[in-house]
Design an enzyme around this catalytic site. Structure first.
Site, PDB file in Angstrom:
ATOM      1  N   ASP A   2     -12.564  44.858  37.358  1.00  0.00           N
ATOM      2  CA  ASP A   2     -13.100  43.668  38.029  1.00  0.00           C
ATOM      3  C   ASP A   2     -14.308  43.109  37.294  1.00  0.00           C
ATOM      4  O   ASP A   2     -14.493  41.905  37.191  1.00  0.00           O
ATOM      5  CB  ASP A   2     -13.495  44.015  39.473  1.00  0.00           C
ATOM      6  CG  ASP A   2     -12.261  44.219  40.348  1.00  0.00           C
ATOM      7  OD1 ASP A   2     -11.166  43.756  39.930  1.00  0.00           O
ATOM      8  OD2 ASP A   2     -12.387  44.853  41.404  1.00  0.00           O
ATOM      9  N   CYS A   3     -15.130  44.012  36.755  1.00  0.00           N
ATOM     10  CA  CYS A   3     -16.335  43.540  36.062  1.00  0.00           C
ATOM     11  C   CYS A   3     -16.098  43.315  34.570  1.00  0.00           C
ATOM     12  O   CYS A   3     -16.878  42.639  33.909  1.00  0.00           O
ATOM     13  CB  CYS A   3     -17.505  44.480  36.312  1.00  0.00           C
ATOM     14  SG  CYS A   3     -17.090  46.217  36.155  1.00  0.00           S
ATOM     15  N   TYR A   4     -15.057  43.906  34.017  1.00  0.00           N
ATOM     16  CA  TYR A   4     -14.699  43.713  32.604  1.00  0.00           C
ATOM     17  C   TYR A   4     -13.222  43.317  32.551  1.00  0.00           C
ATOM     18  O   TYR A   4     -12.367  44.143  32.219  1.00  0.00           O
ATOM     19  CB  TYR A   4     -14.948  44.988  31.795  1.00  0.00           C
ATOM     20  CG  TYR A   4     -16.408  45.316  31.636  1.00  0.00           C
ATOM     21  CD1 TYR A   4     -17.130  44.851  30.535  1.00  0.00           C
ATOM     22  CD2 TYR A   4     -17.079  46.078  32.587  1.00  0.00           C
ATOM     23  CE1 TYR A   4     -18.472  45.128  30.400  1.00  0.00           C
ATOM     24  CE2 TYR A   4     -18.429  46.365  32.457  1.00  0.00           C
ATOM     25  CZ  TYR A   4     -19.116  45.887  31.355  1.00  0.00           C
ATOM     26  OH  TYR A   4     -20.454  46.168  31.220  1.00  0.00           O
TER      27      TYR A   4
END
Lengths: 402, 138
Positions: free
Chosen positions: A139-141
Site C-alpha cells: 500500500d505504501c510502496y
C-alpha cells in the site's frame, strides 16, 4: 623515545613529519639502525593492489515516484544480480555476482567476462549503469517494476564495504596433478608447471604491522584511490597462526573489513577482473599508514621480502579437499626472484597482486601525509590479536535429516 | 653468404587460394624454413596463419613477393598483439602462462614487460589476464 599519534599529527600539520614508504624504510633501517630510524621516521606507508573477492558496494538509489520497495524483490545492475534485501532504496552489489544468463563453467573454463566487480568499476568511472528491478507492491510502496539508467553522481550514497580485504599473507599456489587447472590463483600448469602468489610482501599493510599494534578499528586508509577506514576485523581473521621469530605470520592470518565513499574513488584503483574458469571479482588498491610509535613498530615495518614466508599449497588436491598439507615455505624474495624450488623442482613464479601498483599506492599515501591532507587516526578499538581466541573454523556441517 | 632473417608474420588467405599449396612453394621454391604457430579457416573459407619464416634476406624477400602476387595479405605479427596499457595493472598473471616467454618482470620497477616480437599469438594471455588487458587484432 616513544612517540604518540597526536605528536606525529602535529608534525604532519607543521609539514615536518618524516614519511617514507614500507620499501624505503628497509634501507633506512639498514643504514641508520633501528633506534635512529625509529627516532627520525614518523610514518611508514604501506600498499597493496590485488584481486580481493569479498568486496562490494551499497548503493542508495533514491526513491522512485510512485514508490517502489526493492527489499524482498529482485534487482539487477547491468544484468548482474544485486542484493536488495533491505528497505526500499538500498542495494548491495557484490564483486563476484554474475548475470543470470552467464554460462558460468558449463563449458570449462568459463570466461566470466562481466560481473559485479565490473559494475563497480563502471559506476566509479562515472558510466551509466542500467538498474532493473521488480517488487511485490504494498500500500505504501505500490510500484512493481523499474528499468532505468543510474549514475553514481545521482545516487544518494555509494559506499564501498569490503568485508574481507588485505589478507595478512597468502598461499603460494601450485598444481601437482597431470592436468591444467583454473583457479582463483590463476591458471596452474600441471606437474608444478608454475606457482602463483598474491601478496605485496614487504609493502603489504598487515605484514608490516604483524601484531596489529597500530592498525585497528577506525584507522584511516587509502581505499580505491579515496579515503576509507578500517571498519572491523575482516571475515576469516585468524591471528593465531604459525609465525616466524620476527612475529610475521607464515600463513594467511589477519584480514581487514574496510569502508569508504565510492564517489571519491577511481577506476584505476578498483578494477573489474575475470579469473578464467573461476569467476568475476574486483581488483582493489589499499594503503595503510603506520605511525612509528617506537622501535618495535619500526622493526616490524622494516621487515624485508627475505624475512617474510608463505606456504606452498597444492590447488589440485590439498586446497579443494580442505587438507592442511603444505609443500613447503618460501620467502617473498625467492618468489620475486622468478623461481622457487618445490619438491626439488625449479618452478617459475608469477604474482597476481601488482607490486608496482602497491609501490604507487604507498607513494601516493606518503604524498598525502607530507602535504598535510591526511592525518593519522588513533584506532577506536584494536583488531582481535593472537590471544583473542578469534579463529578461522571450517563449517561444522550437520546434514539435515528427513 | 647473406645474413639469415627470421620473422613472424600473419597471413590472410583469400578464399580462392584455398586449394593451392602455398607454404609448400615457400619451402621448395624459396628455401624458406617455416614454423606454423597458428592456422585456421573461417566460415567464409578465408584462411589465417601465423607463421615464422627463416631464410636469407634474398629468399625471404622473394618469398614475400610470391605471397603478395598470389593474393595473400601480409601483416606483421607485432602490430596485432596489443596490450591495453590503461587496463593492465602490472600484476604478472601472464608471465608464466605465455608459452613464448613474451612477458617478463622488470627487476627494478617490477612492471610487466611485453615483448611482442616473441609473441606467437596463441591467445592464452587474453583469457588469462584478469583485467582483460591483452588484445589480438587479426
Amino acid at each position: 623515545m616513544a612517540k604518540t599519534i597526536a605528536e606525529i599529527n602535529k608534525r604532519i600539520k607543521e609539514g615536518k613529519a618524516v614519511v617514507v614508504t614500507a620499501e624505503e624504510i628497509i634501507d633506512i633501517a639498514r643504514t641508520k639502525g633501528i633506534t635512529r630510524a625509529a627516532q627520525e621516521v614518523d610514518v611508514v606507508t604501506t600498499g597493496t593492489f590485488g584481486v580481493m573477492c569479498s568486496s562490494g558496494a551499497y548503493l542508495n538509489i533514491g526513491h522512485t515516484k510512485p514508490r517502489l520497495k526493492l527489499g524482498g524483490g529482485k534487482a539487477y545492475l547491468n544484468d548482474v544480480l544485486a542484493y536488495p534485501g533491505f528497505a526500499a532504496a538500498d542495494l548491495f552489489i557484490g564483486s563476484n555476482a554474475l548475470p543470470d544468463d552467464d554460462p558460468r563453467n558449463r563449458i570449462r573454463p568459463g570466461e566470466f567476462n562481466y560481473g559485479g566487480g565490473h559494475v563497480i568499476e563502471e559506476l566509479v568511472a562515472g558510466k551509466d549503469v542500467r538498474l532493473s528491478a521488480t517488487a511485490y507492491g504494498t500500500d505504501c510502496y505500490p510500484r512493481k517494476k523499474l528499468d532505468t539508467w543510474v549514475n553514481i553522481k545521482d545516487l544518494n550514497q555509494a559506499t564501498l564495504l569490503n568485508i574481507r580485504n588485505a589478507y595478512q599473507n597468502y598461499n603460494v599456489a601450485v598444481n601437482l596433478s597431470d592436468k591444467l587447472i583454473y583457479t582463483y590463483m590463476g591458471m596452474l600448469k600441471p606437474r608444478l608447471g608454475n606457482a602463483t602468489y598474491s601478496s605485496a610482501g614487504q609493502l603489504s599493510p598487515l605484514l608490516k604491522d604483524p601484531y596489529y599494534r597500530t592498525i585497528g578499528i577506525g584507522t584511516r586508509i587509502f581505499l580505491g584511490g579515496g579515503i576509507g577506514y578500517v571498519a572491523w576485523h575482516g571475515t576469516q581473521h585468524n591471528p593465531d597462526v604459525l609465525r616466524g621469530d620476527n612475529g610475521v605470520p607464515k600463513r594467511g592470518a589477519g584480514t581487514l573489513a574496510v569502508i569508504g565513499d565510492l564517489k571519491q574513488m577511481s577506476p584505476h584503483w578498483l578494477v573489474g577482473t575475470s579469473m578464467l574458469g573461476y569467476g568475476c571479482s574486483l581488483g582493489v588498491g589499499i594503503g595503510v599508514p603506520i605511525p612509528v610509535l617506537d622501535e618495535e613498530v619500526l622493526r616490524h615495518a622494516a621487515a624485508t621480502d627475505g624475512e617474510i614466508f608463505a606456504a606452498v599449497v597444492d590447488y589440485s588436491d590439498a586446497y579443494p579437499k580442505m587438507k592442511p598439507d603444505i609443500l613447503g615455505e618460501v620467502s617473498y624474495a625467492e618468489l620475486k626472484s622468478g623461481t622457487i624450488k618445490v619438491q626439488g623442482k625449479n618452478v617459475p613464479t608469477a604474482s597476481l597482486s601488482s607490486y608496482s601498483r602497491a609501490v604507487e599506492i604507498s607513494g601516493i599515501l606518503k604524498g598525502w601525509i607530507q602535504k598535510g591532507d591526511f592525518l593519522l587516526t588513533e584506532s577506536v578499538a584494536p583488531l582481535p590479536g593472537v590471544d583473542s581466541e578469534v579463529t578461522f573454523k571450517p563449517l561444522n556441517e550437520r546434514p539435515v535429516e528427513y | 653468404m647473406m645474413a639469415a632473417v627470421s620473422k613472424r608474420i600473419v597471413l590472410h588467405f583469400p578464399r580462392r587460394t584455398i586449394d593451392r599449396p602455398i607454404i609448400w612453394h615457400l619451402a621448395r621454391d624459396y628455401a624458406l624454413e617455416f614454423n606454423i604457430l597458428k592456422a585456421s579457416i573461417g566460415p567464409e573459407q578465408e584462411g589465417l596463419m601465423v607463421i615464422e619464416l627463416t631464410g636469407t634476406q634474398e629468399d625471404y624477400d622473394k618469398g614475400i613477393n610470391f605471397l603478395v602476387k598470389t593474393g595473400v595479405k601480409i601483416q606483421s605479427l607485432s602490430q596485432d598483439i596489443i596490450r591495453n596499457e590503461d587496463r593492465c595493472t602490472q600484476c604478472g598473471a601472464c608471465v608464466t602462462i605465455c608459452p613464448a616467454n613474451a612477458f617478463c618482470i622488470e627487476p627494478g620497477s617490477r612492471k610487466v614487460i611485453f615483448d611482442n616480437e616473441k609473441c606467437v599469438a596463441c591467445g592464452l594471455c587474453i583469457k588469462a589476464c584478469p583485467p582483460h588487458a591483452m588484445e589480438v587484432h587479426f
